[in-house]
Design a protein around this motif. Structure first.
Motif, PDB file in Angstrom:
ATOM      1  N   THR A 206      40.880 -38.097  -7.045  1.00 20.36           N
ATOM      2  CA  THR A 206      41.673 -36.936  -7.465  1.00 20.36           C
ATOM      3  C   THR A 206      41.239 -36.317  -8.782  1.00 20.36           C
ATOM      4  O   THR A 206      41.730 -35.269  -9.153  1.00 20.36           O
ATOM      5  N   TYR A 207      40.344 -36.962  -9.524  1.00 17.78           N
ATOM      6  CA  TYR A 207      39.968 -36.391 -10.817  1.00 17.78           C
ATOM      7  C   TYR A 207      38.563 -36.808 -11.250  1.00 17.78           C
ATOM      8  O   TYR A 207      37.996 -37.763 -10.741  1.00 17.78           O
ATOM      9  N   TYR A 208      38.033 -36.017 -12.215  1.00 17.02           N
ATOM     10  CA  TYR A 208      36.797 -36.342 -12.919  1.00 17.02           C
ATOM     11  C   TYR A 208      37.175 -36.662 -14.361  1.00 17.02           C
ATOM     12  O   TYR A 208      38.050 -36.009 -14.921  1.00 17.02           O
ATOM     13  N   THR A 209      36.500 -37.610 -14.967  1.00 11.50           N
ATOM     14  CA  THR A 209      36.638 -37.844 -16.400  1.00 11.50           C
ATOM     15  C   THR A 209      35.307 -37.456 -17.029  1.00 11.50           C
ATOM     16  O   THR A 209      34.253 -37.980 -16.647  1.00 11.50           O
TER      17      THR A 209
ATOM     18  N   LYS B 110      39.953 -35.056 -18.722  1.00 13.00           N
ATOM     19  CA  LYS B 110      40.265 -35.528 -17.374  1.00 13.00           C
ATOM     20  C   LYS B 110      40.637 -34.297 -16.556  1.00 13.00           C
ATOM     21  O   LYS B 110      41.605 -33.599 -16.884  1.00 13.00           O
ATOM     22  N   ILE B 111      39.862 -34.005 -15.487  1.00 14.20           N
ATOM     23  CA  ILE B 111      40.076 -32.805 -14.667  1.00 14.20           C
ATOM     24  C   ILE B 111      40.564 -33.235 -13.299  1.00 14.20           C
ATOM     25  O   ILE B 111      39.870 -33.974 -12.601  1.00 14.20           O
ATOM     26  N   LYS B 112      41.741 -32.777 -12.933  1.00 11.14           N
ATOM     27  CA  LYS B 112      42.289 -33.077 -11.628  1.00 11.14           C
ATOM     28  C   LYS B 112      41.809 -32.011 -10.644  1.00 11.14           C
ATOM     29  O   LYS B 112      41.765 -30.834 -10.960  1.00 11.14           O
ATOM     30  N   TYR B 113      41.427 -32.417  -9.451  1.00 12.97           N
ATOM     31  CA  TYR B 113      41.027 -31.455  -8.420  1.00 12.97           C
ATOM     32  C   TYR B 113      41.802 -31.738  -7.151  1.00 12.97           C
ATOM     33  O   TYR B 113      42.357 -32.792  -6.968  1.00 12.97           O
ATOM     34  N   LYS B 114      41.837 -30.728  -6.297  1.00 15.16           N
ATOM     35  CA  LYS B 114      42.645 -30.812  -5.075  1.00 15.16           C
ATOM     36  C   LYS B 114      41.806 -31.203  -3.908  1.00 15.16           C
ATOM     37  O   LYS B 114      40.692 -30.905  -3.766  1.00 15.16           O
TER      38      LYS B 114
END
Length: 155
Positions: free
Chosen positions: A137-140, A151-155
């Motif tokens: 659900t995310y990239y750090t 921290k980037i949350k993606y769908k």
């Protein structure tokens, strides 16, 4: 309603699988690009798949198992526990992009831990970052120039 799904194939079987899917009446799309290959005695332009081991198929959800009658099909690509669905618009973007006359060489790679990337949009656009972690659900990302972790949350 028909959706586009991603079928994972045996390595180097993408074109064969696409041909056989069409033969059995399943609508599919295997995006191809032309690359120059060099052998010891000659150069030759050949068509290779844009995405290694992937073929897009369009069919009803209830008919998804019909692709397994074709040899070379391994499984469906899953995203968050469900078969990955590709939007019609995304398929059209791929088709349109590959028709552009100024495309000379394309390669598709995935982001991996340790990669250095440049953020293109958002509050941190034009910042260089190092990929520290990738989850479902995310990239750090580490932004060294700003001394912070993003921290980037993606769908």
């Amino acid at each position: 309603m028909k959706n586009w799904y991603v079928v994972y194939t045996k390595p180097k079987w993408e074109k064969k699988v696409a041909e056989k899917l069409i033969e059995v009446g399943i609508e599919c799309y295997c995006p191809l690009i032309t690359q120059m290959r060099q052998w010891s005695d000659r150069k030759k332009a050949i068509e290779v798949p844009l995405f290694n081991s992937y073929v897009f198929v369009q069919l009803e959800d209830g008919n998804r198992n019909s692709v397994f009658q074709v040899s070379g099909v391994v499984r469906y690509l899953f995203w968050l526990g469900k078969p990955a669905i590709v939007k019609d618009g995304e398929i059209e973007i791929i088709k349109t992009s590959l028709k552009a006359p100024n495309i000379s060489d394309i390669s598709v790679t995935s982001i991996q831990v340790g990669d250095r990337i440049k953020l293109e949009t958002g509050a941190f656009s034009n910042q260089d970052a190092i990929v520290q972690e990738i989850s479902n659900t995310y990239y750090t990302l580490v932004l060294e120039s700003l001394g912070c972790v993003l921290k980037i949350k993606y769908k």
